[in-house]
Scaffold this active site. Structure first.
Site, PDB file in Angstrom:
ATOM      1  N   LYS A 112       9.837 -24.118  81.705  1.00 60.95           N
ATOM      2  CA  LYS A 112       9.073 -24.942  80.764  1.00 60.95           C
ATOM      3  C   LYS A 112       8.337 -25.788  81.469  1.00 60.95           C
ATOM      4  CE  LYS A 112       9.983 -28.631  77.300  1.00 60.95           C
ATOM      5  NZ  LYS A 112      10.828 -29.928  77.353  1.00 60.95           N
ATOM      6  N   ASP A 134      -7.301 -13.918  69.782  1.00 56.74           N
ATOM      7  CA  ASP A 134      -8.352 -13.507  70.610  1.00 56.74           C
ATOM      8  C   ASP A 134      -8.078 -13.510  72.121  1.00 56.74           C
ATOM      9  OD1 ASP A 134      -9.840 -12.252  68.683  1.00 56.74           O
ATOM     10  OD2 ASP A 134     -10.838 -14.172  68.043  1.00 56.74           O
ATOM     11  N   ASN A 137      -1.542 -19.216  65.132  1.00 55.89           N
ATOM     12  CA  ASN A 137      -2.587 -19.739  64.137  1.00 55.89           C
ATOM     13  C   ASN A 137      -1.983 -20.160  62.774  1.00 55.89           C
ATOM     14  OD1 ASN A 137      -2.681 -17.481  62.796  1.00 55.89           O
ATOM     15  ND2 ASN A 137      -3.063 -16.445  64.694  1.00 55.89           N
ATOM     16  N   LYS A 156     -19.315  -7.794  62.041  1.00 52.42           N
ATOM     17  CA  LYS A 156     -17.695  -7.400  62.322  1.00 52.42           C
ATOM     18  C   LYS A 156     -17.409  -5.845  61.653  1.00 52.42           C
ATOM     19  CE  LYS A 156     -15.506 -11.597  62.847  1.00 52.42           C
ATOM     20  NZ  LYS A 156     -14.634 -12.691  62.267  1.00 52.42           N
ATOM     21  N   LYS A 198     -16.795  -2.926  64.327  1.00 48.86           N
ATOM     22  CA  LYS A 198     -15.336  -2.192  64.388  1.00 48.86           C
ATOM     23  C   LYS A 198     -15.335  -0.944  63.495  1.00 48.86           C
ATOM     24  CE  LYS A 198     -13.516  -6.883  65.017  1.00 48.86           C
ATOM     25  NZ  LYS A 198     -12.397  -7.672  65.239  1.00 48.86           N
ATOM     26  N   PHE A 238     -10.079  -7.702  58.139  1.00 49.08           N
ATOM     27  CA  PHE A 238     -10.233  -9.104  57.279  1.00 49.08           C
ATOM     28  C   PHE A 238     -11.232 -10.126  58.250  1.00 49.08           C
ATOM     29  CE2 PHE A 238      -7.447  -9.774  53.274  1.00 49.08           C
ATOM     30  CZ  PHE A 238      -7.007  -8.540  53.321  1.00 49.08           C
TER      31      PHE A 238
HETATM   32  N1  CTP Z   1      -8.494  -8.526  64.824  1.00 48.45           N
HETATM   33  C1  CTP Z   1      -7.855  -7.345  65.932  1.00 48.45           C
HETATM   34  N2  CTP Z   1      -7.423  -7.690  67.135  1.00 48.45           N
HETATM   35  C2  CTP Z   1      -8.182  -8.867  67.617  1.00 48.45           C
HETATM   36  C3  CTP Z   1      -8.717  -9.681  66.739  1.00 48.45           C
HETATM   37  C4  CTP Z   1      -8.859  -9.557  65.356  1.00 48.45           C
HETATM   38  O1  CTP Z   1      -7.543  -6.431  65.237  1.00 48.45           O
HETATM   39  N3  CTP Z   1      -7.879  -9.002  68.872  1.00 48.45           N
HETATM   40  C5  CTP Z   1      -8.717  -8.155  63.607  1.00 48.45           C
HETATM   41  C6  CTP Z   1      -8.315  -8.808  62.678  1.00 48.45           C
HETATM   42  O2  CTP Z   1      -6.758  -8.284  62.159  1.00 48.45           O
HETATM   43  C7  CTP Z   1      -8.950  -8.697  61.591  1.00 48.45           C
HETATM   44  C8  CTP Z   1     -10.426  -8.589  62.140  1.00 48.45           C
HETATM   45  O3  CTP Z   1     -10.154  -8.041  63.312  1.00 48.45           O
HETATM   46  O4  CTP Z   1      -8.709  -7.719  60.574  1.00 48.45           O
HETATM   47  C9  CTP Z   1     -11.236  -9.898  62.129  1.00 48.45           C
HETATM   48  O5  CTP Z   1     -10.724 -10.829  62.993  1.00 48.45           O
HETATM   49  P1  CTP Z   1     -11.398 -12.046  63.574  1.00 48.45           P
HETATM   50  O6  CTP Z   1     -10.639 -12.851  64.575  1.00 48.45           O
HETATM   51  O7  CTP Z   1     -12.087 -12.980  62.436  1.00 48.45           O
HETATM   52  O8  CTP Z   1     -12.645 -11.558  64.300  1.00 48.45           O
HETATM   53  P2  CTP Z   1     -13.028 -11.436  65.610  1.00 48.45           P
HETATM   54  O9  CTP Z   1     -13.671 -10.220  65.833  1.00 48.45           O
HETATM   55  O10 CTP Z   1     -12.041 -11.750  66.444  1.00 48.45           O
HETATM   56  O11 CTP Z   1     -14.196 -12.492  65.855  1.00 48.45           O
HETATM   57  P3  CTP Z   1     -14.045 -14.233  66.002  1.00 48.45           P
HETATM   58  O12 CTP Z   1     -12.694 -14.459  66.237  1.00 48.45           O
HETATM   59  O13 CTP Z   1     -15.155 -14.526  66.911  1.00 48.45           O
HETATM   60  O14 CTP Z   1     -14.466 -14.778  64.479  1.00 48.45           O
END
Ligand code: CTP
Length: 405
Positions: free
Chosen positions: A287, A277, A208, A336, A340, A322
């Site tokens: 490859k 995610d 990302n 969130k 969490k 975040f």
């Molecule tokens: N985070 C994490 N582990 C993951 C995904 C996210 O610890 N597998 C943490 C990130 O470091 C951040 C927070 O979760 O502090 C929010 O991440 P975000 O990707 O915005 O939230 P998600 O819960 O994954 O929701 P979505 O992707 O649906 O927005």
């Protein structure tokens, strides 16, 4: 450094040209830089160069001063937050070590009450001379901060220690000396940063746009305030901050292992990393070759690190998440925060200019478990890092008071 008054003393060495870069970098960070040059320094660089870089008059004499300032050494000394002498020649160090005051800079140094950082730069043989070493030791004992000269190619053709450290490093030391009180001494802080990489095959990955800047700024700020910092970082283009335990990871699963295993020992965990995610279900050993038609990738879920930390969290621990959002910021942020089990959620709308991925600035809203929302204005990530640490400190105080009550 915004609004800080910094005296930059420049003495007569070839490294005076690097002081120009330092003056410019300090001014860009909002410091008011008063350059004071010795006569020998003006043989290397013209005062006009520094005046243009700092936008302020340059001081060169005790007697002929800009704007009819008749006691410049006393005025400059009383206003200064910090003085840095770069480069500091052997002659200048000797004068300072023995209290000589025969020009503006040496007189000014005797009048200063703020921290002073000396950056010696000279030929290796001169640096090793017993007189120079004894003067440096004497200055150290007087409480002067001294930056070790770097080793390498010197202007005189020799190799060895004596080079002025790079302006970036001097800047770091200045920021350390200007740091607010060490209010995080004894506190263990773990920060995650960067965007994880999820391999597809030996040459490709899914990732990302995270630059890691926010997490690195947080780790640096916490270390400056005295915390014992661990930075668990996915790949970034940034240099690890000095004085932190640096743990390099690539994938979400690696980050999970490194963070979860360290969690019980931490007081504060700030998860600024952009964790993927999903990961490719199969990582090809060779490859992947292109073929006719479309390519379908099957992805499987990565563990949610923050969710796991929220589950394990002890009453005294502070957990900060975040959220990078492109729509429905408030609703997503609240969800969130609750799901969490966080103490704070820092949400930014990454579609806004100046906020989120890659920028040096950020504009965030802070969500608290009691429903409060605090919008913060657009500001440099370094400044935001300190604001967040101020808030985390307040939460820690509340938790301790509650535990004692
Ligand atoms: N985070 C994490 N582990 C993951 C995904 C996210 O610890 N597998 C943490 C990130 O470091 C951040 C927070 O979760 O502090 C929010 O991440 P975000 O990707 O915005 O939230 P998600 O819960 O994954 O929701 P979505 O992707 O649906 O927005």
């Amino acid at each position: 450094m915004g609004g800080k008054r910094i005296i930059l003393g420049v003495t007569g060495g070839i490294a005076a040209y690097k002081a120009c870069e330092l003056a410019s970098a300090l001014s860009r960070r909002g410091a008011l830089v008063d350059v004071v040059m010795t006569r020998a320094a003006q043989e290397f660089v013209r005062p006009l160069t520094f005046a243009a870089l700092t936008g302020r008059p340059v001081h060169t004499s005790l007697f002929h001063t800009p704007g009819g300032d008749f006691v410049p050494h006393i005025r400059l000394a009383s206003e200064a937050d910090l003085a840095v002498i770069a480069p500091a020649t052997a002659n200048f160090l000797a004068k300072l070590a023995w209290g000589l005051a025969d020009d503006l800079l040496s007189t000014l140094l005797l009048a200063l009450r703020c921290p002073v950082l000396l950056c010696p730069a000279m030929n290796t043989a001169m640096l090793m001379h017993p007189a120079v070493r004894a003067n440096l030791q004497r200055l150290r004992e007087m409480g002067y901060h001294i930056m070790e000269p770097a080793a390498g190619h010197l202007a005189c053709g020799a190799q060895g220690p004596g080079r002025l450290p790079e302006p970036e490093e001097i800047l770091e030391r200045i920021a350390d000396l200007l740091a607010p009180q060490k209010d995080y001494r004894g506190v263990k802080v773990l920060v995650t940063a960067g965007g994880t990489r999820e391999p597809l095959d030996p040459v490709r990955f899914i990732s990302n746009r995270s630059s890691g800047k926010m997490g690195y700024a947080l780790a640096r700020a916490a270390a400056r305030r005295g915390a014992a910092v661990t930075l668990v970082s996915a790949p970034t283009a940034l240099k690890p901050p000095k004085g932190v335990e640096f743990v390099s990871v690539e994938t979400a699963r690696e980050m999970y292992r490194e963070v979860v295993s360290r969690f019980p020992l931490q007081d504060v965990v700030i998860k600024a990393a952009a964790v993927a995610d999903y990961r490719p279900r199969v990582v090809a050993a060779q490859k992947i070759k292109k073929k006719e038609g479309t390519l379908i990738l099957e992805l499987e879920k990565n563990p949610d690190i923050l969710f796991e930390l929220g589950r394990q969290k002890l009453p005294h621990q502070v957990l900060v998440g975040f959220a990078a959002e492109t729509a429905d910021l408030e609703a997503n942020a609240r969800e969130k925060l609750e799901k969490k089990n966080l103490d704070l959620l820092v949400a930014n709308d990454v579609t806004r200019p100046g906020a989120g991925f890659g920028w040096d600035t950020n504009e965030v809203k802070i969500f608290y478990p009691d429903g409060r929302v605090q919008p913060l204005p657009l500001m440099p990530k370094e400044e935001l890092a300190h604001r967040l640490l101020d808030i985390v400190r307040e939460i820690r105080t509340l938790k301790t008071t509650r535990a004692e009550g």
